[in-house]
Design a protein around this motif. Structure first.
Motif, PDB file in Angstrom:
ATOM      1  N   LYS A 185     -30.110 -29.957  -8.609  1.00 38.54           N
ATOM      2  CA  LYS A 185     -28.946 -30.850  -8.677  1.00 38.54           C
ATOM      3  C   LYS A 185     -29.349 -32.185  -8.077  1.00 38.54           C
ATOM      4  CE  LYS A 185     -25.332 -27.965  -9.548  1.00 38.54           C
ATOM      5  NZ  LYS A 185     -24.497 -28.056 -10.694  1.00 38.54           N
ATOM      6  N   ALA A 186     -29.081 -33.263  -8.773  1.00 39.44           N
ATOM      7  CA  ALA A 186     -29.311 -34.597  -8.232  1.00 39.44           C
ATOM      8  C   ALA A 186     -27.974 -35.139  -7.742  1.00 39.44           C
ATOM      9  CB  ALA A 186     -29.895 -35.523  -9.289  1.00 39.44           C
ATOM     10  N   GLU A 187     -27.994 -35.751  -6.592  1.00 38.42           N
ATOM     11  CA  GLU A 187     -26.780 -36.319  -6.010  1.00 38.42           C
ATOM     12  C   GLU A 187     -26.752 -37.825  -6.255  1.00 38.42           C
ATOM     13  OE1 GLU A 187     -27.544 -35.123  -2.014  1.00 38.42           O
ATOM     14  OE2 GLU A 187     -26.567 -33.186  -2.284  1.00 38.42           O
ATOM     15  N   ILE A 188     -25.742 -38.276  -6.974  1.00 43.98           N
ATOM     16  CA  ILE A 188     -25.543 -39.699  -7.204  1.00 43.98           C
ATOM     17  C   ILE A 188     -24.570 -40.174  -6.127  1.00 43.98           C
ATOM     18  CG2 ILE A 188     -24.847 -41.484  -8.846  1.00 43.98           C
ATOM     19  CD1 ILE A 188     -27.212 -39.690  -9.780  1.00 43.98           C
ATOM     20  N   ARG A 189     -25.008 -41.136  -5.326  1.00 46.31           N
ATOM     21  CA  ARG A 189     -24.218 -41.613  -4.188  1.00 46.31           C
ATOM     22  C   ARG A 189     -23.755 -43.048  -4.412  1.00 46.31           C
ATOM     23  NH1 ARG A 189     -23.770 -37.980  -0.349  1.00 46.31           N
ATOM     24  NH2 ARG A 189     -25.241 -36.248  -0.388  1.00 46.31           N
ATOM     25  N   GLN A 190     -22.720 -43.472  -3.652  1.00 41.56           N
ATOM     26  CA  GLN A 190     -22.157 -44.815  -3.802  1.00 41.56           C
ATOM     27  C   GLN A 190     -23.110 -45.913  -3.354  1.00 41.56           C
ATOM     28  OE1 GLN A 190     -18.309 -45.015  -1.943  1.00 41.56           O
ATOM     29  NE2 GLN A 190     -17.360 -43.690  -3.470  1.00 41.56           N
ATOM     30  N   SER A 191     -23.999 -45.598  -2.435  1.00 44.50           N
ATOM     31  CA  SER A 191     -25.002 -46.573  -2.000  1.00 44.50           C
ATOM     32  C   SER A 191     -26.320 -45.834  -1.774  1.00 44.50           C
ATOM     33  CB  SER A 191     -24.554 -47.299  -0.727  1.00 44.50           C
ATOM     34  OG  SER A 191     -24.590 -46.431   0.377  1.00 44.50           O
ATOM     35  N   ALA A 228     -24.012 -41.826   2.344  1.00 51.07           N
ATOM     36  CA  ALA A 228     -23.022 -42.462   1.470  1.00 51.07           C
ATOM     37  C   ALA A 228     -22.215 -41.403   0.725  1.00 51.07           C
ATOM     38  CB  ALA A 228     -23.725 -43.382   0.476  1.00 51.07           C
ATOM     39  N   PRO A 229     -20.964 -41.715   0.398  1.00 52.46           N
ATOM     40  CA  PRO A 229     -20.140 -40.760  -0.343  1.00 52.46           C
ATOM     41  C   PRO A 229     -20.773 -40.368  -1.681  1.00 52.46           C
ATOM     42  CG  PRO A 229     -18.806 -42.566   0.505  1.00 52.46           C
ATOM     43  CD  PRO A 229     -20.240 -42.940   0.744  1.00 52.46           C
ATOM     44  N   LEU A 230     -20.586 -39.112  -2.037  1.00 51.84           N
ATOM     45  CA  LEU A 230     -21.113 -38.569  -3.277  1.00 51.84           C
ATOM     46  C   LEU A 230     -20.238 -39.013  -4.454  1.00 51.84           C
ATOM     47  CD1 LEU A 230     -23.268 -36.565  -4.378  1.00 51.84           C
ATOM     48  CD2 LEU A 230     -21.565 -34.776  -4.113  1.00 51.84           C
ATOM     49  N   VAL A 231     -20.851 -39.526  -5.499  1.00 44.70           N
ATOM     50  CA  VAL A 231     -20.135 -39.910  -6.720  1.00 44.70           C
ATOM     51  C   VAL A 231     -20.052 -38.700  -7.644  1.00 44.70           C
ATOM     52  CG1 VAL A 231     -20.174 -41.396  -8.769  1.00 44.70           C
ATOM     53  CG2 VAL A 231     -20.856 -42.321  -6.547  1.00 44.70           C
ATOM     54  N   VAL A 232     -21.216 -38.074  -7.900  1.00 43.18           N
ATOM     55  CA  VAL A 232     -21.276 -36.925  -8.796  1.00 43.18           C
ATOM     56  C   VAL A 232     -22.603 -36.194  -8.590  1.00 43.18           C
ATOM     57  CG1 VAL A 232     -22.270 -38.242 -10.712  1.00 43.18           C
ATOM     58  CG2 VAL A 232     -20.921 -36.218 -11.218  1.00 43.18           C
ATOM     59  N   GLU A 233     -22.618 -34.907  -8.900  1.00 43.28           N
ATOM     60  CA  GLU A 233     -23.861 -34.142  -8.920  1.00 43.28           C
ATOM     61  C   GLU A 233     -24.257 -33.934 -10.369  1.00 43.28           C
ATOM     62  OE1 GLU A 233     -24.215 -31.379  -4.990  1.00 43.28           O
ATOM     63  OE2 GLU A 233     -23.098 -30.539  -6.674  1.00 43.28           O
ATOM     64  N   ILE A 234     -25.556 -34.087 -10.654  1.00 38.06           N
ATOM     65  CA  ILE A 234     -26.062 -33.987 -12.018  1.00 38.06           C
ATOM     66  C   ILE A 234     -27.063 -32.835 -12.088  1.00 38.06           C
ATOM     67  CG2 ILE A 234     -27.247 -35.214 -13.876  1.00 38.06           C
ATOM     68  CD1 ILE A 234     -24.598 -36.518 -13.103  1.00 38.06           C
ATOM     69  N   ASP A 235     -26.950 -32.005 -13.124  1.00 38.32           N
ATOM     70  CA  ASP A 235     -27.820 -30.844 -13.295  1.00 38.32           C
ATOM     71  C   ASP A 235     -29.236 -31.229 -13.708  1.00 38.32           C
ATOM     72  OD1 ASP A 235     -25.820 -28.959 -12.692  1.00 38.32           O
ATOM     73  OD2 ASP A 235     -25.108 -28.970 -14.766  1.00 38.32           O
ATOM     74  N   GLY A 274     -37.409 -45.261  -2.045  1.00 39.30           N
ATOM     75  CA  GLY A 274     -36.977 -43.876  -2.218  1.00 39.30           C
ATOM     76  C   GLY A 274     -35.687 -43.703  -2.989  1.00 39.30           C
ATOM     77  N   TRP A 275     -35.123 -44.796  -3.508  1.00 45.92           N
ATOM     78  CA  TRP A 275     -33.852 -44.745  -4.229  1.00 45.92           C
ATOM     79  C   TRP A 275     -33.925 -45.573  -5.507  1.00 45.92           C
ATOM     80  CZ3 TRP A 275     -29.579 -41.958  -2.521  1.00 45.92           C
ATOM     81  CH2 TRP A 275     -29.661 -41.450  -1.225  1.00 45.92           C
ATOM     82  N   ALA A 276     -33.052 -45.248  -6.468  1.00 47.45           N
ATOM     83  CA  ALA A 276     -32.914 -46.033  -7.693  1.00 47.45           C
ATOM     84  C   ALA A 276     -31.445 -46.078  -8.089  1.00 47.45           C
ATOM     85  CB  ALA A 276     -33.726 -45.413  -8.824  1.00 47.45           C
ATOM     86  N   GLY A 300     -20.651 -42.832 -17.655  1.00 44.79           N
ATOM     87  CA  GLY A 300     -20.296 -44.091 -17.007  1.00 44.79           C
ATOM     88  C   GLY A 300     -20.434 -44.091 -15.498  1.00 44.79           C
ATOM     89  N   ALA A 301     -20.558 -42.931 -14.886  1.00 45.21           N
ATOM     90  CA  ALA A 301     -20.717 -42.869 -13.429  1.00 45.21           C
ATOM     91  C   ALA A 301     -21.983 -43.615 -13.025  1.00 45.21           C
ATOM     92  CB  ALA A 301     -20.776 -41.419 -12.962  1.00 45.21           C
ATOM     93  N   THR A 302     -21.855 -44.518 -12.081  1.00 48.90           N
ATOM     94  CA  THR A 302     -22.972 -45.326 -11.617  1.00 48.90           C
ATOM     95  C   THR A 302     -23.143 -45.150 -10.122  1.00 48.90           C
ATOM     96  OG1 THR A 302     -22.546 -46.949 -13.349  1.00 48.90           O
ATOM     97  CG2 THR A 302     -23.888 -47.687 -11.502  1.00 48.90           C
ATOM     98  N   GLY A 303     -24.383 -45.113  -9.682  1.00 48.33           N
ATOM     99  CA  GLY A 303     -24.642 -44.973  -8.260  1.00 48.33           C
ATOM    100  C   GLY A 303     -26.132 -44.917  -7.998  1.00 48.33           C
ATOM    101  N   TYR A 304     -26.488 -44.311  -6.885  1.00 48.86           N
ATOM    102  CA  TYR A 304     -27.879 -44.291  -6.421  1.00 48.86           C
ATOM    103  C   TYR A 304     -28.365 -42.854  -6.298  1.00 48.86           C
ATOM    104  CZ  TYR A 304     -26.895 -49.128  -5.456  1.00 48.86           C
ATOM    105  OH  TYR A 304     -26.560 -50.446  -5.595  1.00 48.86           O
TER     106      TYR A 304
END
Length: 148
Positions: A94-100, A105-112, A126-128, A135-139
């Protein structure tokens, strides 16, 4: 003797220049593309690769690219099947997409695992910054994806 020295100097410069080149990542730009064992449609067809899959271009040769996928497999693809759009693929469970670009930072969404993310821009080491197809955008942490 003079020619030999110039030849050696030229070769040394070529080697140094090659070491400074950045890794070239592209993404498949057609619904599905065939990967071959040789740079020819007469080569053995190895497998199909789907749209938006990121690959690393290792060699370019007259309309063909030798590419490496996220699993490390090397194969040839017609260059016309690759686009400029840069994609990443999730390699962690699971990849964690965070707000910053901070682990707290708060979690935006988890991606499989196996899901593609559009690469927007580099962030802190270490981040991108990425965008999911919904449409979910984050780091995302670079250790959770392939294609950077």
């Amino acid at each position: 003797m003079q020619i030999r020295r110039r030849t050696i100097a030229a070769l040394a410069l070529l080697c140094l220049g090659g070491a400074a080149q950045a890794i070239d990542y592209r993404s498949v730009d057609v619904p599905a593309a065939v990967l071959y064992d040789a740079p020819s449609q007469k080569g053995k067809k190895l497998y199909l690769i789907k749209a938006q899959t990121p690959v690393e271009v290792v060699v370019r040769l007259e309309g063909w690219c030798k590419v490496r996928d996220a699993e490390g497999t090397l194969a040839w693809i017609e260059a016309r099947n690759l686009g400029e759009r840069r994609m990443l693929v999730v390699t962690a469970a699971k990849a964690e997409i965070r707000q910053s670009d901070k682990i707290e930072a708060p979690l935006v969404v988890e991606i499989d695992k196996g899901v593609g993310l559009e690469f927007i821009e580099p962030a802190s080491p270490g981040w991108a910054k990425v965008r999911h197809r919904d449409g979910a955008t984050g780091y995302v942490r670079s250790l959770q994806v392939w294609g950077l």
